[in-house]
Each structure stands twice: as C-alpha cells, then as structure tokens.
Scaffold this motif. Sequence first.
Motif, PDB file in Angstrom:
ATOM      1  N   ASP A 155     -12.186  10.761  -8.905  1.00 21.05           N
ATOM      2  CA  ASP A 155     -11.962   9.612  -8.249  1.00 21.05           C
ATOM      3  C   ASP A 155     -12.563   8.560  -9.125  1.00 21.05           C
ATOM      4  O   ASP A 155     -13.786   8.363  -9.383  1.00 21.05           O
ATOM      5  CB  ASP A 155     -12.982   9.297  -6.982  1.00 21.05           C
ATOM      6  CG  ASP A 155     -13.227   7.918  -6.267  1.00 21.05           C
ATOM      7  OD1 ASP A 155     -12.431   7.117  -6.681  1.00 21.05           O
ATOM      8  OD2 ASP A 155     -14.357   7.608  -5.603  1.00 21.05           O
TER       9      ASP A 155
ATOM     10  N   ARG B  55       2.442   1.881  -3.416  1.00 19.36           N
ATOM     11  CA  ARG B  55       1.416   2.234  -4.459  1.00 19.36           C
ATOM     12  C   ARG B  55       1.057   3.874  -4.056  1.00 19.36           C
ATOM     13  O   ARG B  55       0.940   4.557  -5.077  1.00 19.36           O
ATOM     14  CB  ARG B  55       0.136   1.480  -4.184  1.00 19.36           C
ATOM     15  CG  ARG B  55      -0.894   1.679  -4.993  1.00 19.36           C
ATOM     16  CD  ARG B  55      -2.152   0.719  -5.170  1.00 19.36           C
ATOM     17  NE  ARG B  55      -2.249  -0.036  -3.889  1.00 19.36           N
ATOM     18  CZ  ARG B  55      -3.183   0.349  -3.047  1.00 19.36           C
ATOM     19  NH1 ARG B  55      -3.874   1.477  -3.094  1.00 19.36           N
ATOM     20  NH2 ARG B  55      -3.290  -0.343  -1.803  1.00 19.36           N
TER      21      ARG B  55
ATOM     22  N   ILE C  45      -7.439   9.588  -8.625  1.00 19.84           N
ATOM     23  CA  ILE C  45      -7.850   8.307  -8.020  1.00 19.84           C
ATOM     24  C   ILE C  45      -7.771   7.030  -8.632  1.00 19.84           C
ATOM     25  O   ILE C  45      -8.898   7.240  -9.570  1.00 19.84           O
ATOM     26  CB  ILE C  45      -8.704   8.301  -6.607  1.00 19.84           C
ATOM     27  CG1 ILE C  45      -8.369   9.560  -5.827  1.00 19.84           C
ATOM     28  CG2 ILE C  45      -8.651   6.851  -5.925  1.00 19.84           C
ATOM     29  CD1 ILE C  45      -9.315   9.752  -4.587  1.00 19.84           C
ATOM     30  N   SER C  46      -6.890   6.113  -8.587  1.00 18.82           N
ATOM     31  CA  SER C  46      -7.340   5.020  -9.666  1.00 18.82           C
ATOM     32  C   SER C  46      -7.326   5.428 -11.365  1.00 18.82           C
ATOM     33  O   SER C  46      -8.334   5.206 -12.006  1.00 18.82           O
ATOM     34  CB  SER C  46      -8.459   4.107  -9.232  1.00 18.82           C
ATOM     35  OG  SER C  46      -8.340   3.567  -7.777  1.00 18.82           O
TER      36      SER C  46
ATOM     37  N   SER D 195     -12.123   5.078  -9.066  1.00 19.72           N
ATOM     38  CA  SER D 195     -11.847   3.682  -8.309  1.00 19.72           C
ATOM     39  C   SER D 195     -12.925   2.825  -8.955  1.00 19.72           C
ATOM     40  O   SER D 195     -12.830   1.473  -8.909  1.00 19.72           O
ATOM     41  CB  SER D 195     -11.531   4.010  -6.917  1.00 19.72           C
ATOM     42  OG  SER D 195     -12.629   4.538  -6.253  1.00 19.72           O
TER      43      SER D 195
ATOM     44  N   ASN E 151      -8.776   3.300 -13.975  1.00 16.50           N
ATOM     45  CA  ASN E 151     -10.214   3.200 -14.371  1.00 16.50           C
ATOM     46  C   ASN E 151     -10.886   4.290 -14.871  1.00 16.50           C
ATOM     47  O   ASN E 151     -11.891   4.490 -14.885  1.00 16.50           O
ATOM     48  CB  ASN E 151     -10.960   2.937 -12.953  1.00 16.50           C
ATOM     49  CG  ASN E 151     -10.331   1.507 -12.313  1.00 16.50           C
ATOM     50  OD1 ASN E 151     -10.264   0.380 -13.077  1.00 16.50           O
ATOM     51  ND2 ASN E 151     -10.379   1.163 -11.379  1.00 16.50           N
TER      52      ASN E 151
ATOM     53  N   THR F 297     -16.639   7.951  -6.948  1.00 11.80           N
ATOM     54  CA  THR F 297     -17.033   6.568  -7.619  1.00 11.80           C
ATOM     55  C   THR F 297     -17.177   5.489  -6.310  1.00 11.80           C
ATOM     56  O   THR F 297     -17.299   4.470  -6.441  1.00 11.80           O
ATOM     57  CB  THR F 297     -16.384   6.236  -8.659  1.00 11.80           C
ATOM     58  OG1 THR F 297     -15.057   5.915  -8.568  1.00 11.80           O
ATOM     59  CG2 THR F 297     -16.612   7.095  -9.962  1.00 11.80           C
ATOM     60  N   HIS F 298     -16.758   6.126  -5.152  1.00  5.58           N
ATOM     61  CA  HIS F 298     -16.821   5.000  -4.041  1.00  5.58           C
ATOM     62  C   HIS F 298     -16.978   5.636  -2.829  1.00  5.58           C
ATOM     63  O   HIS F 298     -17.092   7.120  -2.879  1.00  5.58           O
ATOM     64  CB  HIS F 298     -15.481   4.348  -3.841  1.00  5.58           C
ATOM     65  CG  HIS F 298     -14.451   5.292  -3.186  1.00  5.58           C
ATOM     66  ND1 HIS F 298     -13.606   6.125  -3.462  1.00  5.58           N
ATOM     67  CD2 HIS F 298     -14.332   5.179  -1.587  1.00  5.58           C
ATOM     68  CE1 HIS F 298     -13.057   6.852  -2.520  1.00  5.58           C
ATOM     69  NE2 HIS F 298     -13.143   6.166  -1.445  1.00  5.58           N
TER      70      HIS F 298
ATOM     71  N   ARG G  36       0.788  -1.032   0.031  1.00  6.79           N
ATOM     72  CA  ARG G  36       0.031  -0.031  -0.117  1.00  6.79           C
ATOM     73  C   ARG G  36       0.870   1.364  -0.065  1.00  6.79           C
ATOM     74  O   ARG G  36       0.534   2.120  -0.756  1.00  6.79           O
ATOM     75  CB  ARG G  36      -1.128   0.051   1.188  1.00  6.79           C
ATOM     76  CG  ARG G  36      -1.682   1.261   1.296  1.00  6.79           C
ATOM     77  CD  ARG G  36      -2.762   0.959   2.461  1.00  6.79           C
ATOM     78  NE  ARG G  36      -3.745   2.289   2.660  1.00  6.79           N
ATOM     79  CZ  ARG G  36      -3.360   3.602   3.029  1.00  6.79           C
ATOM     80  NH1 ARG G  36      -2.395   3.589   3.971  1.00  6.79           N
ATOM     81  NH2 ARG G  36      -4.174   4.350   3.177  1.00  6.79           N
TER      82      ARG G  36
ATOM     83  N   ARG H 121     -18.767   0.791  -4.574  1.00  4.59           N
ATOM     84  CA  ARG H 121     -18.013   1.597  -5.519  1.00  4.59           C
ATOM     85  C   ARG H 121     -19.536   1.511  -6.362  1.00  4.59           C
ATOM     86  O   ARG H 121     -20.021   0.383  -6.770  1.00  4.59           O
ATOM     87  CB  ARG H 121     -16.965   0.683  -6.122  1.00  4.59           C
ATOM     88  CG  ARG H 121     -16.052   0.797  -4.930  1.00  4.59           C
ATOM     89  CD  ARG H 121     -14.541   0.091  -5.976  1.00  4.59           C
ATOM     90  NE  ARG H 121     -13.772  -0.373  -4.571  1.00  4.59           N
ATOM     91  CZ  ARG H 121     -12.859   0.397  -4.032  1.00  4.59           C
ATOM     92  NH1 ARG H 121     -12.875   1.939  -4.420  1.00  4.59           N
ATOM     93  NH2 ARG H 121     -12.111   0.113  -3.223  1.00  4.59           N
TER      94      ARG H 121
END
Lengths: 221, 79
Positions: free
Chosen positions: A68, A10, A48-49, A70, A52, A89-90, A7, A110
């Motif tokens: 976001d 990342r 974020i992410s 994610s 995706n 999105t979460h 983590r 999510r």
Amino acid sequence: MFLDDERSSRLRIGILNDYVGGFLNDVERANFLGLPPTTRIRERAKIISPENLSIGEYCWIGENTVLDASGGLTIGEHTSIGLNCLVFTHSSWLANMKLENRSGSDLIERKAVRIGKGCFIGGNSVIMPGVTIGDCVTVSPLSVVTKDVPDYCLVSGNPARVFQRYDQAWIDAEADRVRTENAARRAEAEAHGEKSSWGSPRLRLTPTDQITSNHNGEEAK
Amino acid sequence: MSLNDRLRAVFVNALELPDGVDVESLKYRDIQQWDSLGHMTLVAAIEDEFAVQLETEQVIDLSSFKVAVDMLRGLGVDD
C-alpha cells in the motif's frame, strides 16, 4: 453493468492490470507495472497507489503481497518482501469508528513507510503505517512491525522486537559460509554428472536417512 | 527447584539439547541449536518460565547461561 464514474474507472485499471499481470512472469510483470527492470514481482502481488511507490533496483516481491503506497512507500535496493506480506501506509480506523467509512472519507489516516536497502521481510509479515525499517534488517516470518527498526538487526514477533544486532563483518562471514556450502553442493552435483542451474543440486539422502522413514513417516523396510 | 535448575531445564527444552550437554558453559552460537532462531525460542521460554519481560538490550546481551542467571537475579527472580 459497469459504472463509469471516476472511482470505478480508476479501480478498473487496477483490476485489468491484475488480470493481464497474471499472464506474465515476475520480470515481465515488473516491466508492465513500470517498476525497475531488475525487479521481480510474483503472481497476485498488488500495489496500491503505485505512483507513490519508490523502489530500488533488484527487489523481490512475493506472491499475494500487498504494498500500500497510498501514504508513501520507499523500498531500498536489494530488498525482498516475502509471500503474503502486508505493508500498510493508510488506515480507516477513525473513519470506521466515526461511522464515516465512505469512499473518499477525509478520516483516512496516512503515514509513510520506509524500508531500507538490503532488507529481508519474511513471509506473512505485516508492516504498520509510519514505520521506518533501517538498512540490512531481517524481519522474521509472521512478524508484525509496529515501530521503527534500526539498521543491521533481526526483529521478530508480534509486536516485533529486536533479537539480534549484527555488523558488516558478521554479514560477510555468513556470506562466505553460504558460498562455501553452495560451492560444495555444486561440486557434488558435478561429480554425479549433474548440471546445477541455480541453488542446490538434487538432494542426496544418506543411507541412514533412507532407512529412517518412508513418505508415510513409517519406518522403511 | 533452584533458579539454576529451572533455567537449565528451559535451555534444554527450548534448544532441544541432547543429553550430556554442559548447559552452564553454553554460549550463544557455540552450538548449532543456539542460533538466532533458537535464541528467539529461548527468550520466549525464559519469559514464560520466570514471568519476566526482557528489554531489547537484555535480549541481545543474553549470550550465555551465566549471563541469563545474573539477568534473572537482577530482575528479582530468586531461588
């Protein structure tokens, strides 16, 4: 001092990306982040992410906006997302209430968000998880979009509601109006020997404006 | 104060209309003040004044003073 678990490693990539991105301009930053080369993404915007995120050509992302992705995020071409916007999105709401708000909790909910093409999302707006925003939608600044928005409309407020519907003919007429106004401004600038590189030339106060007030809001002599 | 008088005052205040404007004959986008931003302010002011909640179709259909009067009567607002 530094942790070397999965983590931490990342997260550190994102931290370093933010740091390096702070030295780049908006187009360079888009290229650095692997976004389409026509994207302009301003300082301190965060994705974020990003794996995706699906984003079309010619999008503009404002300062401090958080995307976001994610839960899955799709943004259509020629869409602008203003300053300080939050696209979620979460949500951890259930993990919080179940007192299971740990990293990796399986109570993170999510829901994908889709924002269509040709949209304008005003600054300081929030898009909630699971929302689909249609094509050519205007979201007024400071709005909170909690449910789906159809194509070709203006929404505003918290929760956002539809205040206007329009069609392509109305958009074309507005485009003609603004092009005409800008052409007049450019002509005025050129008449004063100025070169307007983009947008409006230097504003000229009318004599009435000049005697109405000074910088302190007091009547000028 | 009658419904028309109350609504006239709402229009004047929400749209910041100058003296002498014929409020009863106003139509959406007829004047600079009643653009999409003015419309949002007007809808919020009408909802506050008459304690009603307009549906999306009503917000979009609210295109003149007369339409607003008929709409409010339909929502049970009396003189």
